[in-house]
Motif scaffolding. Structure first.
Motif, PDB file in Angstrom:
ATOM      1  N   UNK A  94       0.833  -1.209   0.000  1.00  0.00           N
ATOM      2  CA  UNK A  94       0.000   0.000   0.000  1.00  0.00           C
ATOM      3  C   UNK A  94       0.865   1.255   0.000  1.00  0.00           C
ATOM      4  N   UNK A  95       1.908   1.237   0.810  1.00  0.00           N
ATOM      5  CA  UNK A  95       2.756   2.424   0.896  1.00  0.00           C
ATOM      6  C   UNK A  95       3.589   2.614  -0.364  1.00  0.00           C
ATOM      7  N   UNK A 152      14.523   8.168   7.088  1.00  0.00           N
ATOM      8  CA  UNK A 152      15.084   9.116   8.068  1.00  0.00           C
ATOM      9  C   UNK A 152      16.042  10.080   7.372  1.00  0.00           C
ATOM     10  N   UNK A 153      16.838   9.531   6.439  1.00  0.00           N
ATOM     11  CA  UNK A 153      17.762  10.373   5.670  1.00  0.00           C
ATOM     12  C   UNK A 153      16.991  11.357   4.790  1.00  0.00           C
ATOM     13  N   UNK A 182       6.647   7.561   5.778  1.00  0.00           N
ATOM     14  CA  UNK A 182       7.513   6.408   5.549  1.00  0.00           C
ATOM     15  C   UNK A 182       8.149   5.894   6.828  1.00  0.00           C
ATOM     16  N   UNK A 183       8.569   6.808   7.699  1.00  0.00           N
ATOM     17  CA  UNK A 183       9.177   6.412   8.977  1.00  0.00           C
ATOM     18  C   UNK A 183       8.165   5.660   9.834  1.00  0.00           C
ATOM     19  N   UNK A 184       6.917   6.128   9.829  1.00  0.00           N
ATOM     20  CA  UNK A 184       5.874   5.473  10.626  1.00  0.00           C
ATOM     21  C   UNK A 184       5.569   4.076  10.081  1.00  0.00           C
ATOM     22  N   UNK A 185       5.335   3.990   8.745  1.00  0.00           N
ATOM     23  CA  UNK A 185       4.984   2.704   8.133  1.00  0.00           C
ATOM     24  C   UNK A 185       6.091   1.676   8.294  1.00  0.00           C
ATOM     25  N   UNK A 186       7.320   2.069   7.949  1.00  0.00           N
ATOM     26  CA  UNK A 186       8.429   1.121   8.030  1.00  0.00           C
ATOM     27  C   UNK A 186       8.796   0.802   9.472  1.00  0.00           C
ATOM     28  N   UNK A 229      16.507  -1.003   6.611  1.00  0.00           N
ATOM     29  CA  UNK A 229      17.134  -0.106   5.635  1.00  0.00           C
ATOM     30  C   UNK A 229      16.149   0.946   5.157  1.00  0.00           C
ATOM     31  N   UNK A 230      14.902   0.526   4.910  1.00  0.00           N
ATOM     32  CA  UNK A 230      13.872   1.478   4.482  1.00  0.00           C
ATOM     33  C   UNK A 230      13.670   2.555   5.536  1.00  0.00           C
ATOM     34  N   UNK A 231      13.658   2.128   6.786  1.00  0.00           N
ATOM     35  CA  UNK A 231      13.471   3.075   7.882  1.00  0.00           C
ATOM     36  C   UNK A 231      14.612   4.086   7.929  1.00  0.00           C
TER      37      UNK A 231
END
Length: 303
Positions: free
Chosen positions: A31-32, A166-167, A132-136, A160-162
């Protein structure tokens, strides 16, 4: 010649909750990924599109891992006498290959932008990075603590996604206050190089297991020396060690004993060897007993 099979009392329990967690992570990431692709196109951010393709690859890998992790829990049968545990490892192999191919594709798109940076929309990047930070972060929490290499690879990629989001979060804040468009493709380049480096190292480990390489934490020479020093065996040779799927380790070996050794002494020797190898993380042991003046027929014995 006396031929004996030893199996330790060590039991590996399947983590049934891991299958459900991989399923949850699959639907969440799929979904994301769709949201990311739309957001990356709207913000014109290669860093976000890079992560979107990476997440899409993760979603495909998660689907395969979900199926194979569940399939790997089948008990041994006439077709697979060792059981189906290696199907979990197959998931790790497919997972790694998909991510490597995706990373090379993104690199082919990113490199030209390093020489011709394009304007991005940092506020949109900031919003997506928070999402993205929340989902991952949720996915990582769901999959942490996995014991199989398949779960380890999946969990590591989600981590890695997280880190990637963050980056992007940090870079988007910088771009809001200062226009440095090269930061976006540069960030994408660094993320993909980091991913490739780590995924390739995981792939090497997976291939080593498939090719029945000796586990990294086991030294055959030291094992043989320890058996001789701490048992009644005169010598040990023709020793082979491999792992089924990164967790269950197998060993076969030849033990040379005195010609006069009695049955009770051999039983005691087997028990001692079994205990020693269990301490070294060897789960399944096959021992062939040879008497001192007995001729070994195996070519490996003459090596």
């Amino acid at each position: 010649m006396i031929f004996v099979i030893l199996m330790s009392e060590h039991h590996h329990e399947h983590d049934h909750s891991a299958v459900g967690n991989i399923k949850f992570a699959f639907f969440l990431n799929l979904s994301f990924s769709i949201i990311e692709i739309i957001g990356g196109l709207l913000t014109n951010s290669m860093a976000i599109l890079s992560d979107a393709l990476h997440d899409l690859g993760d979603s495909i890998s998660l689907a395969v891992s979900w199926y194979l992790e569940n399939f790997s829990q089948k008990e041994a049968d006439d077709d697979f006498s060792y059981g189906y545990a290696r199907f979990s490892l197959l998931g790790a192999l497919i997972n790694s290959i998909v991510l490597i191919l995706g990373s090379f594709f993104i690199l082919s798109e990113v490199v030209p932008r390093l020489f011709n940076p394009q304007t991005v929309q940092p506020k949109g990047m900031l919003f997506l990075s928070i999402f993205g930070i929340i989902i991952n972060g949720i996915s990582v929490l769901k999959l942490r603590g996995g014991s199989s290499l398949n779960k380890e690879v999946v969990s590591w990629h989600l981590m890695e996604d997280l880190l990637g989001w963050t980056a992007i979060f940090i870079v988007s804040i910088i771009l809001i206050f200062k226009s440095v468009p090269i930061l976006d493709p540069l960030l994408s380049l660094l993320i993909n190089i980091y991913i490739l480096y780590n995924v390739i190292s995981k792939l090497k480990r997976v291939l080593a297991i498939f090719l029945q390489g000796v586990p990294d934490d086991i030294n055959i020479e030291n094992l043989q020396q320890r058996i001789v020093e701490q048992s009644n065996a005169l010598a040990v040779h023709h020793t082979h060690v491999w792992t089924l799927e990164g967790e269950k380790n197998f060993l076969s070996t030849h033990l040379i004993v005195r010609d006069q050794m009695k049955r009770d002494d051999i039983i005691e020797l087997k028990t001692r060897v079994k205990k020693l190898l269990a301490e070294e993380g060897i789960d399944h042991v096959t021992v062939e007993i040879e008497y001192e003046n007995e001729e070994c027929e195996s070519e490996d014995c003459r090596a």
